[in-house]
Design a protein around this motif. Structure first.
Motif, PDB file in Angstrom:
ATOM      1  N   ARG A 265      41.389  85.630  10.911  1.00 27.13           N
ATOM      2  CA  ARG A 265      42.454  86.374  11.835  1.00 27.13           C
ATOM      3  C   ARG A 265      42.135  86.071  13.366  1.00 27.13           C
ATOM      4  O   ARG A 265      43.039  85.616  13.788  1.00 27.13           O
ATOM      5  CB  ARG A 265      42.310  87.935  11.568  1.00 27.13           C
ATOM      6  N   GLN A 266      41.022  85.914  13.622  1.00 24.11           N
ATOM      7  CA  GLN A 266      40.728  85.364  15.152  1.00 24.11           C
ATOM      8  C   GLN A 266      41.195  83.845  15.199  1.00 24.11           C
ATOM      9  O   GLN A 266      41.980  83.393  16.206  1.00 24.11           O
ATOM     10  CB  GLN A 266      39.418  85.359  15.448  1.00 24.11           C
TER      11      GLN A 266
ATOM     12  N   GLU B 270      44.914  83.893  15.665  1.00 20.71           N
ATOM     13  CA  GLU B 270      45.281  84.372  16.901  1.00 20.71           C
ATOM     14  C   GLU B 270      45.053  83.318  18.066  1.00 20.71           C
ATOM     15  O   GLU B 270      45.823  83.207  18.870  1.00 20.71           O
ATOM     16  CB  GLU B 270      44.636  85.666  17.093  1.00 20.71           C
TER      17      GLU B 270
ATOM     18  N   GLU C 240      53.499  80.952  19.034  1.00 19.20           N
ATOM     19  CA  GLU C 240      53.543  81.506  17.834  1.00 19.20           C
ATOM     20  C   GLU C 240      54.227  80.867  16.667  1.00 19.20           C
ATOM     21  O   GLU C 240      53.931  81.111  15.428  1.00 19.20           O
ATOM     22  CB  GLU C 240      54.497  83.041  17.968  1.00 19.20           C
TER      23      GLU C 240
ATOM     24  N   TYR D  18      41.262  86.978  25.686  1.00 18.26           N
ATOM     25  CA  TYR D  18      41.200  87.367  24.403  1.00 18.26           C
ATOM     26  C   TYR D  18      39.951  87.569  23.777  1.00 18.26           C
ATOM     27  O   TYR D  18      39.732  88.596  23.222  1.00 18.26           O
ATOM     28  CB  TYR D  18      41.639  85.869  23.497  1.00 18.26           C
TER      29      TYR D  18
ATOM     30  N   GLN E  24      38.529  91.099  22.043  1.00 15.60           N
ATOM     31  CA  GLN E  24      37.720  91.426  20.982  1.00 15.60           C
ATOM     32  C   GLN E  24      36.535  91.935  21.060  1.00 15.60           C
ATOM     33  O   GLN E  24      35.506  91.823  20.409  1.00 15.60           O
ATOM     34  CB  GLN E  24      37.879  89.778  20.349  1.00 15.60           C
TER      35      GLN E  24
END
Length: 330
Positions: free
Chosen positions: A53-54, A57, A65, A207, A211
């Motif tokens: 996931r990281q 992202e 995107e 970011y 997290q």
């Protein structure tokens, strides 16, 4: 099924025929599995991308995107074609992973990507994964590379800041992973005040904070009178007019390559900090001993040195000689 029928190098990168996917391909492909979001491993334009996931992202932050046609978060073992793949922490940067490939019949292969065995406060630690074939990087795959404790390098940084209190310390660090690690190491070493960062670092630092990684107070390095003695910027900034706003700076660079003093001199680095997010020689050889795979495949660096070491240990090994991988481009 032989190992080279499960995974083999192509012009686009490592390809898995029974799963019909590539791992860290260097050009757009139909399906890519990505170990981490550094630009020499993660590229835009693939039809489908699977990663942590990281990593997904971070790729969206860096490339937009629409960096891939489809995205899939790696979440537990996943069946792809005639293989099962799983992602395991690599200890390199936030979101980095090793990719294990297990066919229906045949040896299990683990592609480590870039990895590090030393504790890194900005990402999960390396997880040893038992396997039959271990694909290891060899970025620092020569006996000369024995990286010191990063805490000791931070002691050198603080000593310089005390010795030259009126000189800003400009430290080059790659924008993803190294910069954030350097900031956390500076905090752990006792730098509590504001740290100035180049604008190229801002979104990725934000970011990391999102997290749950505490970077402390960061301020933009936009003026000559920045109220911070420590300034962190991408290496490319030191060849741009941006650096001219600082008066008599101490130029530093945080990288495993700073162990090569000739590189430091070529870059005009006054304060070389040997801080690496890759395994050094003792770490890579210890990892191979720990995993005890039936075969070792070597890529990304000094393949010949590690190939010779494996030969002396009686471990079957081969160089993959993949092209297109280097330190994170700036």
């Amino acid at each position: 099924m032989r190992a080279d029928q499960i995974l083999h190098p192509t012009d686009a990168g490592l390809y898995c025929p029974p799963g019909d996917f590539h791992i860290d391909p260097i050009r757009p492909v139909a399906r890519a599995l990505i170990t981490h979001a550094h630009g020499d491993h993660a590229r835009a334009g693939h039809g489908a991308v699977m990663a942590t996931r990281q990593t997904l992202e971070i790729m969206a932050i860096r490339y937009g995107e629409d960096f891939a046609g489809q995205r899939q978060v790696a979440d537990g073992p996943t069946r792809i074609g005639d293989t099962t793949v799983s992602f395991h922490p690599a200890g390199h940067i936030l979101g980095s992973a090793q990719i294990a490939v297990q066919p229906r019949s045949g040896p299990k292969i683990v592609v480590s990507g870039d990895y590090c065995r030393r504790a890194n406060p900005v990402c999960a630690p390396f997880q040893p994964v038992p396997c039959d074939v271990f694909v290891t990087e060899a970025t620092f795959g020569l006996p000369v590379f024995r990286h010191p404790d990063p805490a000791g390098e931070m002691v050198r940084l603080l000593a310089s800041m005390v010795e030259f209190p009126d000189r800003p310390h400009l430290i080059g660090a790659y924008v993803l992973g190294k910069a954030q690690r350097l900031i956390v190491l500076a905090r752990e070493a006792g730098i509590a005040g504001p740290i100035a960062i180049h604008g190229a670092l801002q979104r990725l630092c934000d970011y990391h904070a999102e997290q749950g990684i505490d970077l402390g107070e960061l301020i933009p390095a936009t003026a000559a009178d920045v109220p911070a003695q420590l300034v962190i910027a991408p290496p490319s900034a030191f060849a741009s007019p941006w650096v001219q706003r600082f008066r008599d700076p101490v130029i530093g660079f945080a990288s495993g390559w700073m162990a090569v003093r000739a590189r430091a001199r070529q870059r005009g680095v006054e304060l070389p900090l040997v801080i690496s997010d890759h395994v050094d020689w003792p770490q890579v050889t210890a990892t191979i001993r720990e995993l005890a795979p039936e075969q070792v495949w070597i890529t990304h660096g000094a393949e010949d040195g590690l190939l010779r070491w494996c030969e002396l240990q009686g471990i079957p090994a081969r160089p993959l000689r993949l092209v297109g991988y280097e330190d994170e481009p700036e």
